[in-house]
Design a protein around this motif. Structure first.
Motif, PDB file in Angstrom:
ATOM      1  N   PRO A  69       0.740  -1.184  -0.059  1.00 54.43           N
ATOM      2  CA  PRO A  69       0.034   0.009  -0.091  1.00 54.43           C
ATOM      3  C   PRO A  69       0.733   1.190   0.086  1.00 54.43           C
ATOM      4  N   ARG A  70       0.387   2.110  -0.631  1.00 52.53           N
ATOM      5  CA  ARG A  70       0.732   3.631  -0.598  1.00 52.53           C
ATOM      6  C   ARG A  70       0.055   4.628  -0.093  1.00 52.53           C
ATOM      7  N   VAL A  71       0.158   5.827   0.059  1.00 49.04           N
ATOM      8  CA  VAL A  71      -0.472   6.893   0.844  1.00 49.04           C
ATOM      9  C   VAL A  71      -0.221   8.034  -0.062  1.00 49.04           C
ATOM     10  N   ARG A  72      -1.193   8.797  -0.365  1.00 50.88           N
ATOM     11  CA  ARG A  72      -1.003  10.149  -1.190  1.00 50.88           C
ATOM     12  C   ARG A  72      -1.579  11.258  -0.084  1.00 50.88           C
ATOM     13  N   PHE A  73      -1.320  12.307   0.133  1.00 46.09           N
ATOM     14  CA  PHE A  73      -1.649  13.517   0.909  1.00 46.09           C
ATOM     15  C   PHE A  73      -1.184  14.894   0.654  1.00 46.09           C
ATOM     16  N   LEU A  74      -2.024  15.633   0.846  1.00 45.18           N
ATOM     17  CA  LEU A  74      -1.585  17.070   0.805  1.00 45.18           C
ATOM     18  C   LEU A  74      -0.965  17.816   1.838  1.00 45.18           C
ATOM     19  N   ILE A  75      -0.092  18.492   1.398  1.00 49.19           N
ATOM     20  CA  ILE A  75       0.708  19.384   2.606  1.00 49.19           C
ATOM     21  C   ILE A  75       0.685  20.636   2.153  1.00 49.19           C
ATOM     22  N   HIS A  76       0.393  21.494   3.251  1.00 48.85           N
ATOM     23  CA  HIS A  76       0.543  23.159   3.032  1.00 48.85           C
ATOM     24  C   HIS A  76       1.725  23.197   3.944  1.00 48.85           C
ATOM     25  N   PRO A  77       2.812  23.230   3.447  1.00 47.98           N
ATOM     26  CA  PRO A  77       4.219  23.416   4.457  1.00 47.98           C
ATOM     27  C   PRO A  77       4.280  24.791   4.827  1.00 47.98           C
ATOM     28  N   LEU A  78       3.848  25.874   4.559  1.00 49.36           N
ATOM     29  CA  LEU A  78       4.208  26.977   5.044  1.00 49.36           C
ATOM     30  C   LEU A  78       2.647  27.922   5.720  1.00 49.36           C
ATOM     31  N   LEU A  79       2.763  27.936   6.946  1.00 52.58           N
ATOM     32  CA  LEU A  79       1.630  28.340   7.714  1.00 52.58           C
ATOM     33  C   LEU A  79       1.323  29.905   7.017  1.00 52.58           C
ATOM     34  N   GLU A  80       2.507  30.741   6.879  1.00 53.42           N
ATOM     35  CA  GLU A  80       2.130  31.790   6.481  1.00 53.42           C
ATOM     36  C   GLU A  80       1.759  32.199   4.964  1.00 53.42           C
ATOM     37  N   LYS A  81       1.948  31.089   4.287  1.00 53.36           N
ATOM     38  CA  LYS A  81       1.704  31.079   2.836  1.00 53.36           C
ATOM     39  C   LYS A  81       0.546  29.707   2.452  1.00 53.36           C
ATOM     40  N   PRO A  82      -0.518  29.872   2.904  1.00 56.24           N
ATOM     41  CA  PRO A  82      -1.566  28.968   2.669  1.00 56.24           C
ATOM     42  C   PRO A  82      -1.557  28.501   1.399  1.00 56.24           C
ATOM     43  N   ASP A  83      -1.349  29.391   0.107  1.00 57.81           N
ATOM     44  CA  ASP A  83      -1.497  28.862  -1.256  1.00 57.81           C
ATOM     45  C   ASP A  83      -0.582  28.003  -1.784  1.00 57.81           C
ATOM     46  N   VAL A  84       0.340  27.877  -1.020  1.00 58.34           N
ATOM     47  CA  VAL A  84       1.309  26.700  -1.373  1.00 58.34           C
ATOM     48  C   VAL A  84       1.087  25.468  -0.946  1.00 58.34           C
ATOM     49  N   ALA A  85       0.753  24.644  -1.864  1.00 57.27           N
ATOM     50  CA  ALA A  85       0.314  23.099  -1.715  1.00 57.27           C
ATOM     51  C   ALA A  85       0.926  22.223  -2.504  1.00 57.27           C
ATOM     52  N   VAL A  86       1.699  21.075  -1.732  1.00 55.64           N
ATOM     53  CA  VAL A  86       2.325  20.037  -2.269  1.00 55.64           C
ATOM     54  C   VAL A  86       1.780  18.745  -2.120  1.00 55.64           C
ATOM     55  N   TRP A  87       1.191  17.921  -3.416  1.00 53.58           N
ATOM     56  CA  TRP A  87       0.962  16.643  -3.103  1.00 53.58           C
ATOM     57  C   TRP A  87       2.048  15.576  -2.876  1.00 53.58           C
ATOM     58  N   CYS A  88       1.963  14.943  -1.943  1.00 51.35           N
ATOM     59  CA  CYS A  88       3.146  13.714  -1.700  1.00 51.35           C
ATOM     60  C   CYS A  88       2.476  12.641  -1.685  1.00 51.35           C
ATOM     61  N   GLU A  89       3.443  11.540  -1.995  1.00 52.14           N
ATOM     62  CA  GLU A  89       3.190  10.183  -1.922  1.00 52.14           C
ATOM     63  C   GLU A  89       4.345   9.309  -1.427  1.00 52.14           C
ATOM     64  N   ALA A  90       3.733   8.253  -0.754  1.00 51.99           N
ATOM     65  CA  ALA A  90       5.125   7.285   0.025  1.00 51.99           C
ATOM     66  C   ALA A  90       4.450   6.217   0.294  1.00 51.99           C
ATOM     67  N   GLU A  91       5.201   5.133   0.715  1.00 53.21           N
ATOM     68  CA  GLU A  91       4.906   3.810   0.977  1.00 53.21           C
ATOM     69  C   GLU A  91       4.230   3.954   2.331  1.00 53.21           C
ATOM     70  N   LEU A  92       3.531   3.200   2.539  1.00 49.46           N
ATOM     71  CA  LEU A  92       2.398   2.974   3.885  1.00 49.46           C
ATOM     72  C   LEU A  92       3.247   1.916   4.830  1.00 49.46           C
ATOM     73  N   LEU A  93       3.906   2.511   5.699  1.00 51.44           N
ATOM     74  CA  LEU A  93       4.424   1.474   6.795  1.00 51.44           C
ATOM     75  C   LEU A  93       3.335   0.876   7.474  1.00 51.44           C
ATOM     76  N   GLY A  94       2.150   1.415   7.998  1.00 51.56           N
ATOM     77  CA  GLY A  94       1.301   0.846   8.525  1.00 51.56           C
ATOM     78  C   GLY A  94       0.316   2.021   9.250  1.00 51.56           C
ATOM     79  N   VAL A  95      -0.629   1.491  10.221  1.00 48.64           N
ATOM     80  CA  VAL A  95      -1.409   2.321  10.870  1.00 48.64           C
ATOM     81  C   VAL A  95      -1.272   2.082  12.437  1.00 48.64           C
ATOM     82  N   ARG A  96      -0.637   3.288  13.470  1.00 45.03           N
ATOM     83  CA  ARG A  96      -0.391   3.181  14.642  1.00 45.03           C
ATOM     84  C   ARG A  96      -1.483   3.933  15.503  1.00 45.03           C
ATOM     85  N   GLU A  97      -1.550   3.337  16.681  1.00 42.62           N
ATOM     86  CA  GLU A  97      -2.480   4.336  17.502  1.00 42.62           C
ATOM     87  C   GLU A  97      -1.257   5.183  18.505  1.00 42.62           C
ATOM     88  N   VAL A  98      -1.537   6.433  18.198  1.00 43.84           N
ATOM     89  CA  VAL A  98      -0.823   7.394  18.888  1.00 43.84           C
ATOM     90  C   VAL A  98      -1.444   8.281  19.935  1.00 43.84           C
TER      91      VAL A  98
END
Length: 155
Positions: free
Chosen positions: A53-82
């Motif tokens: 499984p893989r996971v795709r997600f959206l990041i707004h990396p700069l709090l002061e620039k909410p228009d900056v958005a980056v789509w990311c993708e990575a291998e999913l290691l699992g789901v953990r309770e935190v």
């Protein structure tokens, strides 16, 4: 006689990069009280075969620039309770990626979560810290600022 490498001193907040995710500059809160690291993610979607499984997600990396958005993708290691700092339990998608801090890079695990309303898009927990690293809680941004201009170049 071998010389020990010079310690890397981090402030309570630092500019970091997650190059495998295309995140060139993101402010992180360094929190030795937190075991795991967390990244603010939106629109999280799991895809691919159950065996890889893989996971795709959206990041707004700069709090002061909410228009900056980056789509990311990575291998999913699992789901953990935190357990969050306020004692709430949450299941988080866990990924592994490279962290770049100062002139060093190493792999870390990150939990994807909603950090909306918090001052930092990323929390760097103690599991992500390496031997020889020190945290000075009285200081912030001891390492060079990373340029947010790189986001425009990759848009």
């Amino acid at each position: 006689m071998t010389r020990e490498p010079k310690p890397l001193i981090l402030g309570r907040r630092e500019w970091v990069a997650l190059p495998d995710l295309g995140l060139f500059a993101i402010k992180a809160k360094v929190d030795t009280g937190a075991r795991t690291s967390a990244l603010h993610a939106e629109a999280i979607e799991v895809f691919g075969p159950a065996s890889a499984p893989r996971v795709r997600f959206l990041i707004h990396p700069l709090l002061e620039k909410p228009d900056v958005a980056v789509w990311c993708e990575a291998e999913l290691l699992g789901v953990r309770e935190v357990t969050s700092s306020i004692g709430e339990r949450e299941n988080r998608y866990i990924i592994s990626t490279r962290l770049s801090v100062g002139d060093r890079e190493w792999p870390i695990e990150l939990g994807l979560t909603n950090r909306g309303g918090l001052a930092h898009r990323m929390l760097l927990g103690r599991q992500a810290l390496q031997p020889g690293m020190l945290v000075d809680p009285a200081q912030s941004f001891l390492l060079p600022k990373l340029s947010s201009r790189l986001y425009r170049a990759h848009a």
